[in-house]
Scaffold this motif. Sequence first.
Motif, PDB file in Angstrom:
ATOM      1  N   ASN A  33       0.821  -1.195   0.000  1.00 59.33           N
ATOM      2  CA  ASN A  33       0.000   0.000   0.000  1.00 59.33           C
ATOM      3  C   ASN A  33       0.864   1.257   0.000  1.00 59.33           C
ATOM      4  O   ASN A  33       1.718   1.430   0.875  1.00 59.33           O
ATOM      5  N   ILE A  51      -2.939   3.112  -3.483  1.00 54.59           N
ATOM      6  CA  ILE A  51      -2.885   1.968  -4.389  1.00 54.59           C
ATOM      7  C   ILE A  51      -2.420   0.750  -3.600  1.00 54.59           C
ATOM      8  O   ILE A  51      -1.402   0.788  -2.916  1.00 54.59           O
ATOM      9  N   THR A  52      -3.204  -0.310  -3.687  1.00 58.93           N
ATOM     10  CA  THR A  52      -2.930  -1.556  -2.992  1.00 58.93           C
ATOM     11  C   THR A  52      -2.702  -2.647  -4.018  1.00 58.93           C
ATOM     12  O   THR A  52      -3.470  -2.780  -4.973  1.00 58.93           O
ATOM     13  N   THR A  53      -1.639  -3.413  -3.828  1.00 56.63           N
ATOM     14  CA  THR A  53      -1.282  -4.460  -4.770  1.00 56.63           C
ATOM     15  C   THR A  53      -1.492  -5.822  -4.129  1.00 56.63           C
ATOM     16  O   THR A  53      -0.882  -6.133  -3.105  1.00 56.63           O
ATOM     17  N   THR A  57      -2.146  -7.533  -8.860  1.00 61.49           N
ATOM     18  CA  THR A  57      -3.214  -6.674  -9.332  1.00 61.49           C
ATOM     19  C   THR A  57      -3.286  -5.438  -8.465  1.00 61.49           C
ATOM     20  O   THR A  57      -3.258  -5.528  -7.237  1.00 61.49           O
ATOM     21  N   ASN A  58      -3.390  -4.287  -9.088  1.00 60.96           N
ATOM     22  CA  ASN A  58      -3.454  -3.023  -8.371  1.00 60.96           C
ATOM     23  C   ASN A  58      -4.898  -2.585  -8.175  1.00 60.96           C
ATOM     24  O   ASN A  58      -5.713  -2.668  -9.099  1.00 60.96           O
ATOM     25  N   TYR A  59      -5.178  -2.102  -6.960  1.00 65.92           N
ATOM     26  CA  TYR A  59      -6.486  -1.563  -6.631  1.00 65.92           C
ATOM     27  C   TYR A  59      -6.299  -0.128  -6.166  1.00 65.92           C
ATOM     28  O   TYR A  59      -5.521   0.139  -5.254  1.00 65.92           O
ATOM     29  N   GLU A  60      -7.017   0.771  -6.785  1.00 66.22           N
ATOM     30  CA  GLU A  60      -6.886   2.188  -6.482  1.00 66.22           C
ATOM     31  C   GLU A  60      -8.093   2.696  -5.708  1.00 66.22           C
ATOM     32  O   GLU A  60      -9.225   2.282  -5.947  1.00 66.22           O
ATOM     33  N   ASN A  61      -7.827   3.602  -4.784  1.00 58.46           N
ATOM     34  CA  ASN A  61      -8.867   4.251  -4.008  1.00 58.46           C
ATOM     35  C   ASN A  61      -8.652   5.754  -4.066  1.00 58.46           C
ATOM     36  O   ASN A  61      -7.523   6.227  -3.936  1.00 58.46           O
TER      37      ASN A  61
END
Length: 118
Positions: A33, A51-53, A57-61
């Motif tokens: 993160n 951004i959390t990996t 796979t990257n997840y953006e908030n």
Amino acid sequence: QVQLVESGGGLVQPGGSLRLSCSASRSIFNVYNMGWYRQPPGQQRELVASITTISWTNYENYADSVKGRFTISRDTAKNMVHLQMNSLKPDHTAVYYCTGRWGDNDYWGQGTQVTVSS
């Protein structure tokens, strides 16, 4: 210790764009993160984007105020995190900070000034 250095800030007119970059002195391969915060003049620091990996796979908030305008991304091979800022407004004016966690420690950059004004 980890050093984070932000760059890319400056003066831009409303509606313009800037790309902020954060360079880390250590590998971000195991950093799940990372994020960008900002502190407008006279106000408290607030989260802009993270951004959390997970499993490659990257997840953006994003904060509601920047969703659709800002994009956070990471380049793990280069130990960098970026924040692309489009359609900038005067209320986006702030010092922007990069942050990340290595082990049990949080690290912060010195910040870069973004000023949106005509």
